[in-house]
Design an enzyme around this catalytic site. Structure first.
Site: not given
Length: 459
Positions: A271, A315-316, A388
């Site tokens: 985190g 991770g991040r 879209c």
């Protein structure tokens, strides 16, 4: 006209703001990203326009040395590579699994297919931890058969099922129990994972976590080796990590006193916040690691128990800053927001199918033209995708040079985590290619999808 009304940046004239737009903030961009004298941006010595021409756009470009260096930084901060489990949900491929293996880190996975990718890369099962709040029998059986180092238990139902499966396989499966310590992480609601009213783990406050520990200790085919908690993702308030550890260690003490078991490991998840824009500062992991390890040692001593080995799951913080996404600019239009304000809409050839985070979390990014220098005065700008969907916005509010034009290559930095991993085929868009770069050479990691790939699912 004042500088502020020219640029939207107090005290910064338009040309100076344009100069800033040519800079690549080192704490946001990959470590080997450089703008050359001709204005072209290279990563690890490879020009991004050359990669775009060869592999098309949108295109994910991964700085391999940056990724590997962040693995080593984490290992150094927390006392060794065996203490660090790369959170593969951020981004996983066989190539990434091999990098993680070669750097000596362990791996955490959250699905049977993520496990399959890791095993296809010959990642050792003993260094894999399995997560998930809804692991089915097939997933759990694969964990046991491949001798996973840990399965993180998330419910009483799962505990019973895993014990049954392990018995059938004639094995004893090492497990961790996921605990909710009741910490409110200062992050987006959808990525806060340690408060009470959410789907993950056993409550510490209600006693459910202790009950689960007792059940695991009594299970014949499970070995309880520790507890797990995760306060959230993209967290910048480092105190939450230490507070969570202190609360969970109180359960270690109770387990020791009442069950006679000394747990060897404490997995505190990940985190750690990174910078997505120049205005942000990443969390200092070295300082966090020092404070966290100190808090664990101090609290354990106060409780009269042996301090467990601390494991973490970034991770991040490893994958995120290592990667940029390159787009080609398409349609540009100026829209009158009101009588006094005009906003320029810059459309690129990707969008929410390759980066859902702005739409899902309100995530903010910064962009740079990477095919040349920009020199124009600045203007109020919004960068949007080609889908879209009115919410298909990559950068909601920005002040960018007015000379950005159709055909320019525009790159978003820090897109290595939760972008390709959360990509989709919305509007039948094909997923982009992913290319790694190192020492002046490029290597295709994941090829671009084609219409044939999409049609191959038809029966």
């Amino acid at each position: 006209m004042t500088a502020e009304t020219e640029t939207g940046i107090p005290g910064v004239p338009g040309t100076q703001a344009a100069d800033q737009f040519n800079e690549l903030p080192a704490h946001v961009w990959p470590r080997n990203a450089v703008r050359q004298e001709d204005g072209v941006v290279t990563v690890a010595g490879v020009p991004l326009p050359d990669l775009a021409e060869e592999y098309g756009t949108p295109l994910f470009v991964v700085d391999e040395d940056d990724f590997r260096a962040r693995c080593r930084d984490m290992a150094s901060a927390f006392g060794g590579p065996d203490r660090v489990h790369y959170a593969s949900k951020a981004f996983l491929s066989k190539t990434v699994a091999r990098w993680v293996d070669e750097e000596g880190l362990s791996l955490d996975i959250a699905s049977e297919n993520e496990l399959g990718i890791a095993l296809a890369a010959d990642f050792p099962g003993e260094r894999i931890t399995a997560h998930g709040n809804n692991k089915d029998a097939s997933f759990l059986r694969a964990c046991v058969r491949n001798n996973l180092g840990h399965v993180v238990l998330d419910s009483a139902q799962e505990l019973e099922l895993l014990d049954y499966i392990a018995a059938g396989e004639g094995k004893v499966q090492p497990v961790l129990i996921r605990v909710k310590p009741g910490i409110e992480a200062h992050t987006h609601e959808f990525i806060a994972t340690s408060h009470e009213d959410q789907k993950f783990g056993f409550s510490l406050a209600s006693g459910a976590a202790f009950d689960a520990a007792r059940a695991a200790v009594n299970a014949e085919n499970l070995e309880l080796v520790g507890l797990h908690c995760h306060v959230g993702s993209q967290v910048f308030d480092a105190q939450g990590f230490s507070l969570a550890a202190e609360r969970v260690l109180e359960l270690y003490s109770r387990i020791h006193d009442e069950l006679g078991v000394t747990l060897a490991e404490l997995d505190l998840g990940g985190g750690y916040g990174i910078a997505y824009t120049a205005a942000e500062e990443p969390l200092n992991v070295v300082e966090v690691a020092h404070d966290l390890l100190t808090a664990v040692g101090k609290t354990a001593a106060e409780l009269g128990i042996e301090a467990p080995t601390v494991l973490v799951e970034p991770g991040r913080a490893i994958a995120g800053p290592s990667t940029v996404t390159v787009y080609e600019v398409g349609t540009i239009k100026d829209v009158d927001v009101d009588d006094e304000t005009t906003r320029r809409y810059i459309s690129v050839d990707g969008g929410m199918s390759d980066n859902i985070r702005p739409a899902l979390y309100g995530a903010e990014y910064d962009a740079r033209v990477v095919s040349r220098f920009t020199e124009g005065e600045t203007t109020n700008t919004r960068v949007v995708g080609s889908h879209c969907e009115s919410g298909d916005i990559l950068i909601n509010e920005a002040t960018y040079p007015s000379d950005i034009h159709t055909g320019d290559l525009l790159a978003l930095a820090a897109t290595g985590a939760y972008c390709y991993a959360m990509s989709s085929r919305y509007n039948a868009f094909a997923r982009p290619a992913v290319v790694s770069v190192r020492a002046g050479a490029a290597k295709l990691m994941l090829r671009r999808e084609t219409l044939d790939d999409i049609l191959s699912l038809e029966v």
